[in-house]
Scaffold this active site. Structure first.
Site, mmCIF file in Angstrom:
data_model
loop_
_atom_site.group_PDB
_atom_site.id
_atom_site.type_symbol
_atom_site.label_atom_id
_atom_site.label_comp_id
_atom_site.label_asym_id
_atom_site.label_seq_id
_atom_site.Cartn_x
_atom_site.Cartn_y
_atom_site.Cartn_z
ATOM 1 N N CYS A 313 31.393 -48.810 -38.763
ATOM 2 C CA CYS A 313 31.786 -47.432 -38.448
ATOM 3 C C CYS A 313 30.669 -46.379 -38.491
ATOM 4 O O CYS A 313 30.788 -45.371 -37.809
ATOM 5 C CB CYS A 313 32.989 -46.981 -39.262
ATOM 6 S SG CYS A 313 32.669 -46.769 -41.013
ATOM 7 N N ARG A 343 24.963 -59.475 -40.758
ATOM 8 C CA ARG A 343 24.575 -59.327 -42.170
ATOM 9 C C ARG A 343 23.678 -60.488 -42.567
ATOM 10 O O ARG A 343 24.002 -61.634 -42.260
ATOM 11 C CB ARG A 343 25.823 -59.338 -43.056
ATOM 12 C CG ARG A 343 26.710 -58.166 -42.756
ATOM 13 C CD ARG A 343 27.936 -58.144 -43.643
ATOM 14 N NE ARG A 343 28.615 -56.881 -43.406
ATOM 15 C CZ ARG A 343 29.460 -56.309 -44.243
ATOM 16 N NH1 ARG A 343 29.744 -56.894 -45.384
ATOM 17 N NH2 ARG A 343 30.013 -55.155 -43.954
ATOM 18 N N GLU A 345 23.106 -62.770 -44.969
ATOM 19 C CA GLU A 345 23.764 -63.302 -46.172
ATOM 20 C C GLU A 345 22.800 -64.264 -46.858
ATOM 21 O O GLU A 345 22.638 -65.404 -46.434
ATOM 22 C CB GLU A 345 25.066 -64.023 -45.806
ATOM 23 C CG GLU A 345 26.139 -63.127 -45.202
ATOM 24 C CD GLU A 345 26.849 -62.242 -46.231
ATOM 25 O OE1 GLU A 345 26.533 -62.319 -47.438
ATOM 26 O OE2 GLU A 345 27.727 -61.458 -45.810
ATOM 27 N N ARG A 354 31.618 -66.925 -44.550
ATOM 28 C CA ARG A 354 30.493 -66.025 -44.806
ATOM 29 C C ARG A 354 29.414 -66.299 -43.771
ATOM 30 O O ARG A 354 28.560 -67.141 -43.940
ATOM 31 C CB ARG A 354 29.949 -66.216 -46.230
ATOM 32 C CG ARG A 354 28.911 -65.165 -46.612
ATOM 33 C CD ARG A 354 28.481 -65.273 -48.065
ATOM 34 N NE ARG A 354 29.556 -64.950 -48.989
ATOM 35 C CZ ARG A 354 29.980 -63.704 -49.244
ATOM 36 N NH1 ARG A 354 29.394 -62.671 -48.680
ATOM 37 N NH2 ARG A 354 30.965 -63.501 -50.086
ATOM 38 N N GLU A 362 37.427 -52.917 -37.076
ATOM 39 C CA GLU A 362 37.232 -51.707 -37.874
ATOM 40 C C GLU A 362 38.366 -50.743 -37.561
ATOM 41 O O GLU A 362 38.696 -50.510 -36.407
ATOM 42 C CB GLU A 362 35.880 -51.065 -37.519
ATOM 43 C CG GLU A 362 35.626 -49.722 -38.160
ATOM 44 C CD GLU A 362 35.095 -49.818 -39.597
ATOM 45 O OE1 GLU A 362 34.651 -50.911 -40.004
ATOM 46 O OE2 GLU A 362 35.137 -48.794 -40.293
ATOM 47 N N ASP A 426 41.021 -54.112 -51.762
ATOM 48 C CA ASP A 426 40.685 -55.365 -51.078
ATOM 49 C C ASP A 426 41.940 -56.218 -50.961
ATOM 50 O O ASP A 426 42.763 -56.243 -51.887
ATOM 51 C CB ASP A 426 39.683 -56.182 -51.917
ATOM 52 C CG ASP A 426 38.245 -55.715 -51.720
ATOM 53 O OD1 ASP A 426 38.009 -54.805 -50.902
ATOM 54 O OD2 ASP A 426 37.360 -56.270 -52.401
ATOM 55 N N GLU A 444 37.992 -62.462 -50.189
ATOM 56 C CA GLU A 444 38.282 -61.124 -49.655
ATOM 57 C C GLU A 444 38.394 -61.226 -48.147
ATOM 58 O O GLU A 444 37.463 -61.682 -47.486
ATOM 59 C CB GLU A 444 37.160 -60.140 -50.027
ATOM 60 C CG GLU A 444 37.397 -58.774 -49.405
ATOM 61 C CD GLU A 444 36.190 -57.835 -49.480
ATOM 62 O OE1 GLU A 444 35.421 -57.919 -50.445
ATOM 63 O OE2 GLU A 444 36.050 -57.018 -48.551
ATOM 64 N N ASN A 447 39.394 -55.027 -46.339
ATOM 65 C CA ASN A 447 39.457 -53.925 -47.283
ATOM 66 C C ASN A 447 39.924 -52.667 -46.576
ATOM 67 O O ASN A 447 39.932 -52.589 -45.348
ATOM 68 C CB ASN A 447 38.130 -53.704 -48.013
ATOM 69 C CG ASN A 447 37.035 -53.271 -47.068
ATOM 70 O OD1 ASN A 447 37.279 -52.877 -45.932
ATOM 71 N ND2 ASN A 447 35.810 -53.347 -47.536
ATOM 72 N N CYS A 473 38.509 -45.769 -43.874
ATOM 73 C CA CYS A 473 38.316 -46.853 -42.927
ATOM 74 C C CYS A 473 38.564 -48.191 -43.602
ATOM 75 O O CYS A 473 38.634 -48.291 -44.829
ATOM 76 C CB CYS A 473 36.935 -46.822 -42.304
ATOM 77 S SG CYS A 473 35.615 -47.322 -43.394
ATOM 78 N N ARG A 480 37.183 -64.425 -41.610
ATOM 79 C CA ARG A 480 37.850 -64.477 -42.915
ATOM 80 C C ARG A 480 39.353 -64.724 -42.766
ATOM 81 O O ARG A 480 39.929 -65.527 -43.493
ATOM 82 C CB ARG A 480 37.622 -63.168 -43.689
ATOM 83 C CG ARG A 480 36.185 -62.936 -44.103
ATOM 84 C CD ARG A 480 35.892 -63.416 -45.501
ATOM 85 N NE ARG A 480 34.469 -63.391 -45.767
ATOM 86 C CZ ARG A 480 33.859 -62.556 -46.624
ATOM 87 N NH1 ARG A 480 34.576 -61.682 -47.322
ATOM 88 N NH2 ARG A 480 32.558 -62.616 -46.806
HETATM 89 P P1 ATP Z 1 31.881 -60.051 -49.833
HETATM 90 O O1 ATP Z 1 31.862 -59.403 -51.176
HETATM 91 O O2 ATP Z 1 32.809 -61.206 -49.728
HETATM 92 O O3 ATP Z 1 30.518 -60.320 -49.300
HETATM 93 P P2 ATP Z 1 31.871 -57.514 -48.662
HETATM 94 O O4 ATP Z 1 32.262 -56.665 -49.804
HETATM 95 O O5 ATP Z 1 30.441 -57.661 -48.329
HETATM 96 O O6 ATP Z 1 32.509 -58.972 -48.856
HETATM 97 P P3 ATP Z 1 32.756 -55.540 -46.901
HETATM 98 O O7 ATP Z 1 31.422 -54.971 -46.728
HETATM 99 O O8 ATP Z 1 33.719 -54.840 -47.764
HETATM 100 O O9 ATP Z 1 32.662 -57.050 -47.397
HETATM 101 O O10 ATP Z 1 33.352 -55.782 -45.452
HETATM 102 C C1 ATP Z 1 34.737 -55.798 -45.209
HETATM 103 C C2 ATP Z 1 35.212 -57.038 -44.554
HETATM 104 O O11 ATP Z 1 34.249 -57.596 -43.641
HETATM 105 C C3 ATP Z 1 35.488 -58.147 -45.511
HETATM 106 O O12 ATP Z 1 36.747 -57.978 -46.095
HETATM 107 C C4 ATP Z 1 35.472 -59.351 -44.596
HETATM 108 O O13 ATP Z 1 36.691 -59.454 -43.898
HETATM 109 C C5 ATP Z 1 34.393 -59.012 -43.612
HETATM 110 N N1 ATP Z 1 33.105 -59.640 -43.956
HETATM 111 C C6 ATP Z 1 32.106 -59.131 -44.691
HETATM 112 N N2 ATP Z 1 31.045 -59.954 -44.754
HETATM 113 C C7 ATP Z 1 31.392 -61.045 -44.011
HETATM 114 C C8 ATP Z 1 30.716 -62.249 -43.663
HETATM 115 N N3 ATP Z 1 29.478 -62.475 -44.075
HETATM 116 N N4 ATP Z 1 31.356 -63.139 -42.887
HETATM 117 C C9 ATP Z 1 32.604 -62.897 -42.443
HETATM 118 N N5 ATP Z 1 33.285 -61.780 -42.732
HETATM 119 C C10 ATP Z 1 32.702 -60.853 -43.509
HETATM 120 ZN ZN ZN Z 2 34.069 -48.319 -41.987
HETATM 121 MG MG MG Z 3 29.030 -59.037 -48.692
#
Ligand code: ATP
Ligand code: ZN
Ligand code: MG
Length: 514
Positions: A313, A343, A345, A354, A362, A426, A444, A447, A473, A480
């Site tokens: 966003c 991301r 990771e 992940r 979004e 979450d 998760e 959120n 948002c 996931r």
């Molecule tokens: P986590 O703690 O599991 O890494 P996050 O706190 O980084 O999650 P947010 O930044 O809150 O995740 O993003 C919101 C949503 O985006 C998550 O609930 C999930 O559905 C999705 N998401 C985030 N990172 C990933 C990823 N690496 N792969 C797939 N989906 C993801």
């Molecule tokens: Zn957002």
């Molecule tokens: Mg994360």
């Protein structure tokens, strides 16, 4: 807090001797006024002299006005006093020496350095901890004007507290649970989907190819989101850019949390020149060797200009940045699934839950505090229906530390009215293959946050009639949702809930390999 500053102003020309009395008087009045306005502390201009086009001033203060703030104010007063009368202008100032000494709540676990700081010295006196901060004399004037000195002092405390308590304390409180649901498998969902040729790893870390079969499931989820959330609540789809330049991440404050746990972006670079000749050597090399000369290539590209969409966003806000929203346009309710999010990771290779290239939905809303609270709760309730009823998932809701508090240091900047309602929930799904409900880590999947004034303030957005603006948002990825679903329900459609099957016309047959 103790300060000692030697500063040098550059003048457009030398000051005549007769100006001395006036400057002396100006400094005296300034000092007296400063002393009068505070009931404690001491502020002193201990020395000043001019030589040629330089004006040197030495200021010391104890629990009083900071010398650099005094310099900014004196600059104005001096300009007014000597500019017209002697036709001498102030060109700018530079620190010769600036030392700030302050008491610390705790002593550091280990020493550290900070940008724009020449030296940091920690010491103890009578059982108390102190730091002596020597500001880098090269610090730019405009950084001083924009509050860098104050932030340096604050940063010292923040870094020490982080050394003691690690990253932000995680808060996690379960607020709702679907109750136990029947699950049909205890296998690892990523492996199941791989074996069935629904998904396939690429050569690149945590990136997957989504076959027509799994894509059909993602499409079904889109229709469900529209029918259950977006249609009834009046959300419209839009397409938010997926390349994000630094100006956005500066305003969203993601930039200051860079690789500090919570913001791990992919960077984007530009060619230093787009001239074919500039890259000819590289092209020849690749043609001949069929390899990429990475180091040579790195020399030909810029520093990162930003990165790939990370939180989806933030780039939305460039649309309404600096504008005043008409009352009739509020609340704004939009969603975006126009492209992937990236991301980095770190750690080992992960499963489909992940990924480095993810496909997120979004959901974003902007309005008065009442509107945002009401929409946020409505979205949350509708999502609950999707997870619990349509997908028949065993899920729970948990109140957690909001991401924007995890990654930056702004806990104290939220006002108390916001504090009551602003936060993140979450949705987490049970993953049977990971073990028992009590001991295993739940996944998760989504959120939803009510963020308060953070974004409207950060992007200078206002509303007609000075209505206070809030935003909220939420995000969740298909990766996931589907990992959670397969983890509980398995691959066999016969075990899938009817409300979900209704959205799947025909699941494309997986391609078979021999
Ligand atoms: P986590 O703690 O599991 O890494 P996050 O706190 O980084 O999650 P947010 O930044 O809150 O995740 O993003 C919101 C949503 O985006 C998550 O609930 C999930 O559905 C999705 N998401 C985030 N990172 C990933 C990823 N690496 N792969 C797939 N989906 C993801
Ligand atoms: Zn957002
Ligand atoms: Mg994360």
């Amino acid at each position: 807090m103790k300060h000692y500053l030697e500063v040098q102003f550059t003048l457009s020309g030398p000051l005549p001797p007769e100006s001395k009395g006036e400057i002396e008087e100006l400094f005296k009045q300034f000092t007296e006024k400063t002393q009068e306005s505070r009931d404690k502390g001491e502020f002193k201009i201990t020395e000043w002299k001019t030589k040629g086009t330089k004006l040197d001033i030495t200021i010391s203060s104890v629990d009083s006005l900071s010398p650099h703030v005094a310099v900014l104010r004196l600059r104005k007063k001096l300009s007014a006093a000597i500019g017209k009368k002697y036709r001498v202008g102030l060109r700018g100032f530079a620190f010769i020496k600036y030392i700030i000494e302050t008491e610390l709540e705790e002593k550091p676990v280990k020493e550290f350095t900070l940008p724009l700081v020449k030296n940091l010295e920690f010491f103890e006196e009578k059982g108390k901890s102190y730091v002596k901060i020597e500001i880098d004399p090269e610090i730019e004037e405009d950084f001083v004007e924009k509050g860098a000195i104050e932030r340096i002092v604050r940063r010292v405390g923040e870094k020490i507290s982080k050394q003691h308590y690690g990253a932000k304390r995680e808060h996690h409180q379960i607020s709702w649970y679907s109750g136990e649901k029947k699950h049909h498998t205890e296998e690892n969902p990523t492996q199941m989907m791989q074996k069935a040729n629904w998904i396939q790893r690429t050569n690149y870390r945590n990136q997957w190819i989504l076959s027509p079969t799994i894509t059909a499931l993602a499409e079904a989820l889109k229709h469900i989101m529209i029918d259950y959330v977006y249609e009834p609540l009046g959300f419209n789809q839009m397409m938010i850019p997926k390349l994000v330049d630094w100006s956005i991440w500066l305003r969203s404050e993601h930039a200051e949390g860079i690789y500090q746990g919570g913001f791990e972006p992919y960077f984007v670079v530009q060619p230093k020149s787009a001239d074919p000749e500039y890259f000819e050597e590289i092209a020849d090399y690749i043609t001949i060797t069929k390899t990429i000369p990475l180091e040579k290539l790195a020399e030909k590209v810029s520093a990162p200009i930003g990165g790939l969409s990370y939180a989806q966003c933030p780039p939305f806000w460039a649309w309404i940045q600096g504008k005043t929203l008409a009352k009739e346009s509020l609340p704004i309710k939009v969603y975006d699934w126009s492209g992937p999010t990236y991301r980095y990771e770190s750690g080992s290779a992960y499963g489909f839950e992940r990924v480095d290239e993810l496909h997120r939905i979004e959901t974003l809303f902007i309005g008065s505090p009442e509107q945002v609270k009401q929409i946020g709760m409505a979205v949350k309730d509708k999502l609950r229906v999707i997870f619990e009823e349509v997908l028949d998932l065993e899920v729970r809701e948990a109140k957690v530390t909001p991401w924007w508090l995890q990654q930056s240091a702004h806990e104290d900047e939220m006002d108390s009215a916001e504090d009551l309602v602003v936060g993140t929930i979450d949705y987490e799904a049970y993953m049977p293959y990971r073990g028992s409900r009590e001991e295993s880590e739940w996944l998760e999947i989504q959120n939803i946050s009510i963020i308060g004034q953070k974004y409207p303030k950060g992007f200078s957005v206002k509303a007609e009639g000075n209505i206070e603006l809030w935003s909220g948002c939420g995000g969740g990825s298909f990766e996931r949702f589907l990992t959670a679903f397969i983890s509980q329900k398995g691959l066999d459609k016969d075990n899938w809930p009817n409300k979900f099957l209704k959205y799947i016309d025909k699941l494309p047959e997986p391609v078979k390999f021999h």
